[in-house]
Scaffold this active site. Structure first.
Site, PDB file in Angstrom:
ATOM      1  N   TYR A  31     -12.862  10.081   2.655  1.00  0.00           N
ATOM      2  CA  TYR A  31     -13.283   8.953   1.814  1.00  0.00           C
ATOM      3  C   TYR A  31     -13.497   7.668   2.619  1.00  0.00           C
ATOM      4  CZ  TYR A  31     -13.267  12.084  -1.990  1.00  0.00           C
ATOM      5  OH  TYR A  31     -13.617  13.146  -2.790  1.00  0.00           O
ATOM      6  N   GLY A  79      -9.682  -1.746  -2.450  1.00  0.00           N
ATOM      7  CA  GLY A  79     -10.321  -2.119  -1.200  1.00  0.00           C
ATOM      8  C   GLY A  79      -9.563  -3.252  -0.526  1.00  0.00           C
ATOM      9  N   HIS A 134       0.812  -1.234   0.000  1.00  0.00           N
ATOM     10  CA  HIS A 134       0.000   0.000   0.000  1.00  0.00           C
ATOM     11  C   HIS A 134       0.837   1.273   0.000  1.00  0.00           C
ATOM     12  CE1 HIS A 134      -3.307  -2.543   2.199  1.00  0.00           C
ATOM     13  NE2 HIS A 134      -2.883  -3.082   1.076  1.00  0.00           N
ATOM     14  N   GLU A 137     -12.970   0.821  -5.129  1.00  0.00           N
ATOM     15  CA  GLU A 137     -13.789   2.019  -5.318  1.00  0.00           C
ATOM     16  C   GLU A 137     -13.394   2.829  -6.551  1.00  0.00           C
ATOM     17  OE1 GLU A 137     -13.508   4.415  -1.822  1.00  0.00           O
ATOM     18  OE2 GLU A 137     -14.508   2.940  -0.538  1.00  0.00           O
ATOM     19  N   ARG A 176      -7.358   4.289   1.276  1.00  0.00           N
ATOM     20  CA  ARG A 176      -6.611   3.074   1.641  1.00  0.00           C
ATOM     21  C   ARG A 176      -5.346   2.938   0.782  1.00  0.00           C
ATOM     22  NH1 ARG A 176      -6.546  -2.353   0.033  1.00  0.00           N
ATOM     23  NH2 ARG A 176      -6.135  -3.845   1.720  1.00  0.00           N
TER      24      ARG A 176
HETATM   25 CA   LIG Z   1     -14.045   5.058   0.443  1.00  0.00          CA
END
Ligand SMILES: [Ca+2]
Ligand SMILES: [Ca+2]
Length: 466
Positions: A245, A229, A148, A235, A210
């Site tokens: 968000y 996600g 990430h 998303e 994220r």
């Molecule tokens: Ca979101």
């Protein structure tokens, strides 16, 4: 002998068919071409105003590729600086909006500090016509992780660097306004904080993300992002300044009791679309080129496949106001994981980068083109006319674009296309070869004019510098 001839004919026919893979849209045929093979995990791919593909290789190289031959040169090799195990690497890239006059390239990469402490930095390099030189660190010491790391870059319409950062596997960071992980950052081109950011002392533009790895402008200058996600709820968002968000408290839409409470309290912006189980949504590119009419007004999204193992390019048809997704069509499902996509602004062809069938990529990684040959002059009677357009005062600084065309284009059509492929302006050339257009709608960047009349076509590039 006759059987041999038949077999020969058959094999010739088959090889011809193999060389010309096509897909049929409603009225348009797209033809495949393998541009290049053997890229060591392509991550970002841009179509530059120098009519070359600019590609980051995750291991730490930047390639500059001639898109017709597929021949590329390595213009930067920083493998010794870059941490490229697992998800980190040399990732995002953007070119200066006035690249012809200010040939700067912005890059994001991960590196190791101290005892295996993964970090991330935003840097710029100068393009000297041969290689990238003179690294300047614009934003350093961003916490990185094995997973990430965000790192998608886009230059905004008002000439700021937009950069996504990931939550590095610690979702709590995304709601922490004092931490720049799990955010969309807005940064001046020199690395300073814009004084019109939501907080003039912070790079943060939006939060509660994220791991967003897709950023693109769409219709009405709306800014869109894709976001990975966890197991569910990939998303597709519209980014608004200073909005939350949701992550890690909200996944996808606000549709559980705890999510609804959180969304009401913190004014969470819900996605336009979500995918469960996750398909690993990645690069975005807005398609509004006349070459493929069926896709005009759509966001193209590169999809790696994710848990669902459904790699593809998704064509997300947007509503006229850009505020919703009307439909999704899926193409190119048989190329393995698709990381990145860009558009040839001249031909309207798309290029996508494959990332092998498994993570982080067994390869072979390819660059594939799909093009409507009927649009670009091949297989038609269109004739290319050179030097038929003159542009006054290039680069354009004011709000008027003046150009003159050869009289053979009078009563024809003009299209003004941005170098990231979207159709910025179009209209008719009536009675007069000297055109004057209001171009206040054109943000800084590289464009070209394409004029067409009676089977003849000509193009000319120009720059808007504001
Ligand atoms: Ca979101
Ligand atoms: Ca939800």
């Amino acid at each position: 002998m006759r059987i041999l001839s038949l077999l020969l004919l058959l094999s010739l026919t088959l090889s011809t068919i193999k060389a010309q893979i096509t897909i049929e849209l409603e009225e348009t045929t797209l033809t495949e071409r393998e541009v290049a093979v053997g890229i060591q995990v392509p991550w970002e791919m841009l179509y530059g105003p120098d009519d070359h593909l600019w590609i980051t290789e995750k291991r730490g190289r930047v390639l500059r590729m001639e898109p017709n031959s597929g021949v590329s040169e390595t213009i930067l090799n920083i493998e010794n600086l870059v941490e490229a195990d697992s998800e980190p690497g040399l990732l995002g890239m953007a070119l200066h909006p006035d690249f012809e006059n200010v040939p700067k390239v912005y890059l994001v990469y991960n590196y190791i500090e101290g005892f295996f402490n993964i970090k991330e930095r935003l840097v710029s390099y100068d393009w000297d016509g041969t290689s990238l030189t003179n690294e300047v660190i614009l934003l350093d010491d961003i916490p990185g992780g094995n997973i990430h790391n965000g790192a998608r870059l886009l230059i905004s319409r008002d000439d700021k660097i937009l950069m996504t950062t990931g939550d590095i596997g610690n979702g709590g960071l995304s709601q922490d306004q004092l931490n720049i992980n799990g955010k969309l950052l807005r940064i001046n081109l020199d690395g300073s904080i814009p004084d019109d950011n939501p907080d003039p002392n912070s790079y943060i533009y939006s939060y509660g993300h994220r791991n967003s790895q897709g950023l693109a402008y769409g219709p009405h200058d709306l800014l869109y992002s894709s976001e990975h996600g966890a197991q569910s709820s990939d998303e597709f968002n519209i980014i608004e300044e200073d909005r939350n968000y949701g992550w890690p408290n909200v996944q996808g839409a606000c549709n559980t009791n705890s999510e609804i409470n959180f969304c009401n309290t913190f004014n969470v912006k819900e996605p336009l679309a979500e995918w469960s189980p996750c398909v690993a949504v990645n690069d975005l590119c807005y398609y509004d080129h006349p070459a493929i009419p069926e896709w005009q007004g759509s966001m193209l999204m590169a999809v790696l496949g994710g848990f669902a193992k459904l790699p593809r390019i998704s064509v997300l048809k947007l509503s006229a106001d850009g505020q919703s997704v009307e439909s999704e069509e899926q193409y190119f499902k048989n190329y393995g994981r698709l990381r990145d996509i860009c558009i040839n602004p001249h031909t309207g062809a798309i290029y996508f980068a494959t990332n092998g069938n498994s993570y982080p990529s067994s390869g072979p990684n390819k660059i594939i083109e799909y093009r409507n040959l009927a649009f670009s002059g091949v297989n038609t009677n269109e004739t290319v006319v050179n030097d038929a357009i003159q542009i006054k005062s290039n680069p354009i600084i004011g709000d008027q674009l003046q150009f003159a065309v050869d009289p053979i284009f009078v009563n024809g059509q003009y299209h003004i296309v941005a170098y990231n492929g979207y159709l910025a302006l179009s209209g008719s050339i009536t009675n007069n070869p000297n055109m004057q257009l209001n171009c206040t709608a054109l943000s800084a960047g590289s464009y070209f004019i394409r004029v067409i009349n009676d089977g003849k076509v000509s193009t000319k590039s120009f720059v808007v510098a504001r």
